[in-house]
Design an enzyme around this catalytic site. Structure first.
Site, short mmCIF file in Angstrom:
data_model
loop_
_atom_site.label_atom_id
_atom_site.label_comp_id
_atom_site.label_asym_id
_atom_site.label_seq_id
_atom_site.Cartn_x
_atom_site.Cartn_y
_atom_site.Cartn_z
CE LYS A 1 -3.60 2.27 3.02
NZ LYS A 1 -4.50 1.94 3.77
CD GLU B 1 8.84 -6.25 7.04
OE1 GLU B 1 8.70 -4.75 6.64
OE2 GLU B 1 8.78 -5.98 8.85
N GLY C 1 -4.45 -2.16 5.36
CA GLY C 1 -4.15 -3.25 4.28
C GLY C 1 -4.80 -4.62 4.75
NE ARG C 2 -6.31 -3.90 11.11
CZ ARG C 2 -6.06 -2.21 11.04
NH1 ARG C 2 -4.80 -2.34 10.18
NH2 ARG C 2 -6.36 -1.62 11.49
CD GLU D 1 -2.11 -4.37 11.59
OE1 GLU D 1 -2.86 -3.77 10.31
OE2 GLU D 1 -0.42 -4.95 11.66
CG HIS E 1 -5.12 -36.18 16.36
ND1 HIS E 1 -4.56 -36.81 17.24
CD2 HIS E 1 -6.15 -35.91 15.51
CE1 HIS E 1 -5.99 -38.04 15.98
NE2 HIS E 1 -6.62 -36.39 15.39
CE LYS F 1 5.77 -1.03 10.19
NZ LYS F 1 4.86 -0.76 9.45
#
Ligand code: F6P
Length: 544
Positions: free
Chosen positions: A208, A214, A269-270, A355, A386, A507
């Site tokens: 965005k 990263e 973003g999410r 978030e 399990h 950050k």
């Protein structure tokens, strides 16, 4: 709403009193006393069926929860979101992911301007591109068709499309390899590309902001990897496209602005899967299926915006979450999809929920005196059975769980699917009703010593969400259900759900630390003694 704190409301106090009365009620008794309980607490919307009868609730609980929602002005908050009000106040932005899948034909206005033409133009551009890749019209620099599409992005620019790609894999073109690179750990990029031919590989750089460390680092690796083989800067135009709101940074990176798919600041973003961030998914499943998915999102949006609270699936799910989070003191909830294709759904929900609602300051800027966002976790059934279900069944913590299942799945035969679903139904039954000492004794054959360990108290709440099949439309409806659930909870808690300032400090510190790690000289470290020691040891290990 800024001055409304939920705790001060009489509706909140009424729920506290009700909790005192109802906390000891057992689901065994609630079902025994009301034969129509399952019918009463089941509803359908957008291809999904929600049975919430196995929750520790009565009719009165739900009425009081809806009264709280009303007192928190939820109806107005929904209208504000859908009409483009700047509800993301700390960033001064509207929140309009619903516009990305608005199929009503109605305009949606932001600052007196209808955003729908732009949304449709980008969708049209995405469709042309997806078709060109899928039918081999789009050629790589050396003239070969594209066989591999690698999405580079992180957070909302990764989790949504990667999860959706897995979820809808049966609908994908299996001749195309679609991969996702996210972590700044270089191993991620190397693993995802080691067997790919650069001449047949196209990268989608999705960010965005187009500034995320990263993603920029991985895009740099991809550029070098591609150029090493193709040996011409001009090849970048055939092997890189971008998805971003930041045209300037995209151009600076060297990607042709014609190869940029735009989205807008009003898409969080999410919440961006339905925007151009969904491009790798559209390439994989094709435009028609992608539009079916948007249709599923839209149906849930319409349901959410129009249905009364007591028939409104996201509102019901949200208010049940509030009941456990704020009155029972539950710290987390589990999401348990009985579909291997939904394996990464819990991870996706972690960003969506945590978030959004992982906040401890309310809209007035005051510390919240009430609990906010829960921890979200989970894994697909039956695998989780399990691993961690032991704790859900017999542990000391209350873990409300959402079970998600399907009548059929695209790649499963009837016989094996029955086995999966037998487990699905068994788990919610076991959680709710348990196994008493009397049941155990009646069965015989269990020693007195072992008996207490084999008792299941039951009364462990769950929601059951069932759809006919995991189609693109059902998938869209499911995601929209959780998006709106998270929104509703943010309204009740009076917090801003659409910013994420909590990711900034790390950050900033990483930016400061990086040159200290890279410096040839041992520059003086001015951190706390723990961080200093750890960094010193790291520097020694790297440069003995
Ligand atoms: O660090 C958190 C975050 O800002 C998320 O909210 C976002 O989805 C992610 O980083 C990626 O951001 P971008 O799409 O700008 O690269």
């Amino acid at each position: 709403m800024k001055n409304v704190t939920p705790i001060g409301l009489k509706e909140w106090t009424a729920l506290e009193a009700l909790y005192e009365q109802e906390q000891a009620l057992h689901l065994r008794d609630l079902f025994r006393l009301d034969y129509s309980r399952a019918d009463r607490f089941t509803l359908q919307a957008a291809g999904l069926c929600l049975d919430y009868s196995k929750n520790r609730i009565s009719m009165e609980t739900m009425e009081k929860l809806f009264a709280l929602a009303k007192a928190c002005k939820l109806r107005q908050a929904i209208a504000d979101m859908f009409s483009g009000q700047p509800i993301n106040e700390t960033e001064g932005r509207p929140v309009l992911h619903v516009a990305l899948r608005n199929m009503s034909g109605d305009p949606i206005m932001v600052n007196n301007c209808d955003v729908m033409p732009e949304v449709q133009a980008v969708l049209a551009k995405m469709k042309l591109f997806a078709v060109d890749i899928r039918d081999g019209t789009w050629r790589g620099y050396s003239g070969m068709p594209i066989r591999n599409v690698v999405n580079i992005g992180i957070g909302g620019s990764h989790l949504g499309p990667a999860m959706a790609y897995d979820a809808l894999k049966p609908y994908t073109d299996r001749n195309l390899v679609v991969r996702f690179v996210s972590n700044v750990d270089e191993s991620d990029f190397r693993e995802q590309t080691w067997d790919l031919n650069p001449a047949e590989t196209l990268f989608i750089v999705a960010s965005k902001t187009f500034t995320t460390e990263e993603t920029m680092a991985n895009a740099g690796l991809a550029r070098a990897w591609s150029l090493e083989a193709l040996r011409d800067e001009k090849s970048i135009a055939r092997h890189f496209v971008a998805v971003s709101t930041n045209a300037k940074a995209v151009a600076e990176f060297g990607i042709d602005p014609a190869n940029m798919f735009e989205f807008w600041e009003w898409v969080g973003g999410r919440y961006s899967l339905c925007s151009a961030i969904g491009l790798p998914l559209m390439v994989a499943i094709g435009p028609e299926r992608f539009m079916e998915m948007l249709g599923g999102f839209h149906s849930m949006d319409c349901h959410f915006a129009s249905e009364p609270f007591d028939r409104n699936m996201p509102v019901i799910l949200a208010m049940l979450g509030i009941w456990y989070n704020n009155f029972f003191g539950a710290q987390s909830y589990a999401v348990l999809p009985y579909s291997q294709n939904l394996a990464s759904f819990p991870a996706y929900l972690q960003q969506l929920d945590m978030e959004s609602n992982g906040k401890s300051v309310d809209k007035r800027g005051a510390k919240t005196a009430w609990q906010t966002g829960p921890v979200v976790w989970g894994a697909p059934g039956t695998n989780g059975q399990h691993a961690f279900y032991q704790l859900i069944h017999q542990g000391t913590k209350l873990i409300p769980a959402d079970f998600i299942g399907f009548h059929r799945l695209p790649m499963s035969g009837v016989a094996q699917h029955d086995k999966l679903m037998a487990n699905f139904f068994a788990q919610t039954e076991a959680l709710a009703f348990g196994l008493t000492l009397a049941d155990l004794s009646a069965g015989g054959g269990v020693s007195e010593y072992v008996m207490p360990h084999r008792v299941f108290e039951g009364n462990r709440p769950s929601n059951t969400i069932v759809a006919d099949n995991l189609t693109p439309a059902v998938f869209g409806a499911l995601i929209a259900l959780y998006e709106h659930k998270v929104f509703v909870q943010g309204v009740i808690w009076n917090i801003f759900s659409f910013d994420q300032w909590g990711v900034q400090l790390g950050k900033l510190l990483a930016k400061k630390i990086l040159p200290e790690l890279q410096s040839e000289k041992d520059v003086e470290l001015r951190h706390d003694s723990s961080t200093n020691n750890l960094m010193t040891a790291y520097r020694r290990a790297r440069r003995p």
